[in-house]
Design a protein around this motif. Structure first.
Motif, PDB file in Angstrom:
ATOM      1  N   ALA A 130       0.826  -1.202   0.000  1.00 52.95           N
ATOM      2  CA  ALA A 130       0.000   0.000   0.000  1.00 52.95           C
ATOM      3  C   ALA A 130       0.865   1.258   0.000  1.00 52.95           C
ATOM      4  O   ALA A 130       1.897   1.325   0.659  1.00 52.95           O
ATOM      5  N   LYS A 131       0.424   2.260  -0.763  1.00 50.83           N
ATOM      6  CA  LYS A 131       1.080   3.558  -0.776  1.00 50.83           C
ATOM      7  C   LYS A 131       0.615   4.359   0.452  1.00 50.83           C
ATOM      8  O   LYS A 131      -0.521   4.212   0.878  1.00 50.83           O
ATOM      9  N   PRO A 132       1.481   5.228   0.973  1.00 49.91           N
ATOM     10  CA  PRO A 132       2.896   5.429   0.601  1.00 49.91           C
ATOM     11  C   PRO A 132       3.767   4.346   1.233  1.00 49.91           C
ATOM     12  O   PRO A 132       3.395   3.758   2.251  1.00 49.91           O
ATOM     13  N   PHE A 133       4.904   4.083   0.636  1.00 45.54           N
ATOM     14  CA  PHE A 133       5.811   3.067   1.167  1.00 45.54           C
ATOM     15  C   PHE A 133       7.249   3.538   0.998  1.00 45.54           C
ATOM     16  O   PHE A 133       7.547   4.421   0.193  1.00 45.54           O
ATOM     17  N   GLN A 134       8.137   2.921   1.765  1.00 48.23           N
ATOM     18  CA  GLN A 134       9.556   3.203   1.650  1.00 48.23           C
ATOM     19  C   GLN A 134      10.146   2.313   0.552  1.00 48.23           C
ATOM     20  O   GLN A 134       9.804   1.134   0.447  1.00 48.23           O
ATOM     21  N   LEU A 135      11.034   2.871  -0.249  1.00 47.46           N
ATOM     22  CA  LEU A 135      11.615   2.098  -1.349  1.00 47.46           C
ATOM     23  C   LEU A 135      12.428   0.921  -0.839  1.00 47.46           C
ATOM     24  O   LEU A 135      12.490  -0.130  -1.487  1.00 47.46           O
ATOM     25  N   ALA A 136      13.050   1.067   0.321  1.00 45.14           N
ATOM     26  CA  ALA A 136      13.804  -0.055   0.887  1.00 45.14           C
ATOM     27  C   ALA A 136      12.881  -1.223   1.210  1.00 45.14           C
ATOM     28  O   ALA A 136      13.251  -2.392   1.039  1.00 45.14           O
ATOM     29  N   GLU A 137      11.652  -0.920   1.683  1.00 43.02           N
ATOM     30  CA  GLU A 137      10.691  -1.993   1.951  1.00 43.02           C
ATOM     31  C   GLU A 137      10.246  -2.645   0.652  1.00 43.02           C
ATOM     32  O   GLU A 137      10.100  -3.877   0.581  1.00 43.02           O
ATOM     33  N   LEU A 138      10.029  -1.844  -0.377  1.00 46.29           N
ATOM     34  CA  LEU A 138       9.631  -2.396  -1.674  1.00 46.29           C
ATOM     35  C   LEU A 138      10.634  -3.437  -2.150  1.00 46.29           C
ATOM     36  O   LEU A 138      10.262  -4.559  -2.518  1.00 46.29           O
TER      37      LEU A 138
END
Length: 217
Positions: free
Chosen positions: A100-108
């Motif tokens: 779900a947005k917003p998210f951290q790119l590191a988590e992605l």
């Protein structure tokens, strides 16, 4: 890895693409679901990141078509819709994960790696770099065959450096939180534990860090 990013928000799409390219991935960007479906039938793709709310063809329908063709492509849905029913619907259609947005790119990227380690997508269960071995399933590290005890954050950082295979990893890709010194703290903890075995974490000023073998190793 060849990643198809299907996102109609140009700023978000460019941000994700830049992040992934900085890790060495090849990224194909699409903003229209129908064009993305055509690309998936013509190109080899290792991972698909798919927004749900797309023009032309919605993300849910795109996932349904991918699975109806029995394409073994890992798919992660990325969307502002965070209701439980939405997540269940997307996963039941065949998506491998739902972020779900917003998210951290590191988590992605961490969740992408987790999807790739599962079952039919698994290609490797370990990473080796010189004397360092990382067991990805067990989250176990060894240095010259001896166990290396790591905190969860130390593991994540070292995994990213080892997976880059000598390439420089941008600092913001390693950032633990909003604190500007967070990465430096963990790097300073890891360095004295790795250096006796000939592994160096090199600082590339103004950019990031890379893992290297020292002279004679």
């Amino acid at each position: 890895m060849r990643v198809l990013l299907v996102e109609d928000d140009p700023e978000l799409s460019d941000g994700i693409a830049s992040f992934l390219r900085g890790q060495g991935d090849t990224v194909m960007q699409e903003s229209d679901g129908m064009r993305a479906d055509q690309l998936l039938q013509a190109e080899s793709v290792d991972f698909a990141l798919v927004d749900v709310g797309l023009p032309g063809l919605g993300g849910y329908e795109l996932v349904r078509r991918i699975r109806s063709r029995q394409q073994a492509v890992p798919v992660m849905l990325i969307t502002a819709r965070d209701a439980l029913d939405d997540r269940i619907y997307g996963l039941d259609l065949g998506a491998d994960d739902y972020l779900a947005k917003p998210f951290q790119l590191a988590e992605l990227t961490a969740r992408m790696r987790a999807v790739l380690r599962r079952g039919k997508y698994a290609t490797t269960q370990s990473i080796a770099f010189g004397p360092l071995t990382l067991d990805l399933d067990g989250r176990l590290a060894a240095l010259n065959g001896e166990p290396l005890n790591l905190t969860a954050r130390e593991w994540t950082l070292l995994e990213a450096l080892a997976a880059a295979d000598g390439r420089t990893v941008p600092k913001d890709h390693l950032q633990a939180d909003a604190s500007g010194n967070a990465v430096e703290v963990y790097i300073s903890r890891l360095r004295p534990r790795l250096e006796p075995a000939g592994l160096l974490i090199r600082t590339v000023r103004g950019f990031g860090y890379r893992l290297e073998l020292g002279p004679g190793h």
